[in-house]
Write a protein that holds these residues in place. Structure first.
Motif, mmCIF file in Angstrom:
data_model
loop_
_atom_site.group_PDB
_atom_site.id
_atom_site.type_symbol
_atom_site.label_atom_id
_atom_site.label_comp_id
_atom_site.label_asym_id
_atom_site.label_seq_id
_atom_site.Cartn_x
_atom_site.Cartn_y
_atom_site.Cartn_z
ATOM 1 N N MET A 91 0.815 -1.189 0.000
ATOM 2 C CA MET A 91 0.000 0.000 0.000
ATOM 3 C C MET A 91 0.860 1.255 0.000
ATOM 4 O O MET A 91 0.519 2.225 -0.660
ATOM 5 C CB MET A 91 -0.933 -0.041 1.218
ATOM 6 C CG MET A 91 -1.905 1.086 1.239
ATOM 7 S SD MET A 91 -3.018 1.057 -0.175
ATOM 8 C CE MET A 91 -4.497 1.613 0.533
ATOM 9 N N ARG A 92 1.958 1.218 0.727
ATOM 10 C CA ARG A 92 2.859 2.372 0.742
ATOM 11 C C ARG A 92 3.388 2.678 -0.656
ATOM 12 O O ARG A 92 3.520 3.840 -1.029
ATOM 13 C CB ARG A 92 4.037 2.131 1.683
ATOM 14 C CG ARG A 92 3.697 2.263 3.123
ATOM 15 C CD ARG A 92 4.927 2.091 3.961
ATOM 16 N NE ARG A 92 4.598 2.244 5.357
ATOM 17 C CZ ARG A 92 5.397 1.936 6.334
ATOM 18 N NH1 ARG A 92 6.596 1.438 6.073
ATOM 19 N NH2 ARG A 92 5.024 2.104 7.576
ATOM 20 N N ARG A 93 3.708 1.629 -1.374
ATOM 21 C CA ARG A 93 4.225 1.814 -2.734
ATOM 22 C C ARG A 93 3.181 2.476 -3.632
ATOM 23 O O ARG A 93 3.510 3.339 -4.440
ATOM 24 C CB ARG A 93 4.638 0.452 -3.300
ATOM 25 C CG ARG A 93 5.442 0.523 -4.543
ATOM 26 C CD ARG A 93 5.773 -0.865 -5.023
ATOM 27 N NE ARG A 93 7.171 -1.119 -4.755
ATOM 28 C CZ ARG A 93 7.778 -2.240 -5.034
ATOM 29 N NH1 ARG A 93 7.105 -3.240 -5.559
ATOM 30 N NH2 ARG A 93 9.052 -2.404 -4.790
ATOM 31 N N ALA A 94 1.934 2.076 -3.487
ATOM 32 C CA ALA A 94 0.855 2.670 -4.285
ATOM 33 C C ALA A 94 0.676 4.150 -3.936
ATOM 34 O O ALA A 94 0.507 4.991 -4.828
ATOM 35 C CB ALA A 94 -0.450 1.908 -4.059
ATOM 36 N N ILE A 95 0.710 4.466 -2.654
ATOM 37 C CA ILE A 95 0.568 5.861 -2.226
ATOM 38 C C ILE A 95 1.746 6.682 -2.726
ATOM 39 O O ILE A 95 1.571 7.799 -3.242
ATOM 40 C CB ILE A 95 0.419 5.950 -0.692
ATOM 41 C CG1 ILE A 95 -0.918 5.348 -0.272
ATOM 42 C CG2 ILE A 95 0.536 7.396 -0.217
ATOM 43 C CD1 ILE A 95 -1.075 5.160 1.220
ATOM 44 N N ALA A 96 2.949 6.149 -2.598
ATOM 45 C CA ALA A 96 4.141 6.864 -3.077
ATOM 46 C C ALA A 96 4.056 7.100 -4.583
ATOM 47 O O ALA A 96 4.400 8.181 -5.078
ATOM 48 C CB ALA A 96 5.405 6.091 -2.725
ATOM 49 N N GLY A 97 3.591 6.110 -5.315
ATOM 50 C CA GLY A 97 3.432 6.264 -6.762
ATOM 51 C C GLY A 97 2.400 7.323 -7.117
ATOM 52 O O GLY A 97 2.607 8.135 -8.025
ATOM 53 N N ALA A 98 1.296 7.346 -6.385
ATOM 54 C CA ALA A 98 0.255 8.346 -6.633
ATOM 55 C C ALA A 98 0.761 9.751 -6.322
ATOM 56 O O ALA A 98 0.512 10.694 -7.084
ATOM 57 C CB ALA A 98 -0.991 8.033 -5.803
ATOM 58 N N VAL A 99 1.485 9.895 -5.231
ATOM 59 C CA VAL A 99 2.028 11.213 -4.859
ATOM 60 C C VAL A 99 3.049 11.674 -5.891
ATOM 61 O O VAL A 99 3.035 12.835 -6.326
ATOM 62 C CB VAL A 99 2.644 11.169 -3.434
ATOM 63 C CG1 VAL A 99 3.457 12.413 -3.139
ATOM 64 C CG2 VAL A 99 1.551 10.981 -2.396
#
Length: 119
Positions: free
Chosen positions: A1-9
């Motif tokens: 989930m962190r990776r997805a959030i980092a990618g979105a940001v």
């Protein structure tokens, strides 16, 4: 989930950084054509070169990719040629309804797979 959030940001930051380089509305108009084109590439690659029919998830992903490609193509056509073409409302309804059904099917597929994983 962190990776997805980092990618979105990161993606959002990149979009905000390059947005001033485009005249008003042109950036979004170009982006929708790019999205439609990439969606059709995904449909072709996944549909022709993968065993998508082997699993429920694979089928659901191809259905979603196809519905997204059709939807974005219609939006791109409306953006570039205008919205006064014959049958536009009927075409939009069919494509939007199909996309909604496809997303609902994907959700159902995910929930079903998650239930199976818990067993």
């Amino acid at each position: 989930m962190r990776r997805a959030i980092a990618g979105a940001v990161t993606t959002t930051a990149a979009a905000l950084a390059i947005m001033p380089m485009f005249p008003e509305r042109i950036g979004a108009n170009v982006a929708i054509v790019v999205i439609a084109s990439l969606s059709w590439v995904l449909v072709a690659l996944y549909g022709l070169r993968s065993r998508w029919q082997a699993t429920r998830g694979g089928r659901a992903v191809l259905y979603l990719a196809f519905a997204l490609a059709a939807f974005t193509t219609q939006v791109a056509v409306s953006v570039w040629i205008g919205s006064a073409y014959w049958g536009r409302n009927e075409i939009r309804f069919v494509l939007y309804f199909g996309l909604a059904v496809t997303i609902a099917h994907l959700i159902w597929t995910v929930v079903r797979a998650q239930k199976e994983d818990r067993r």
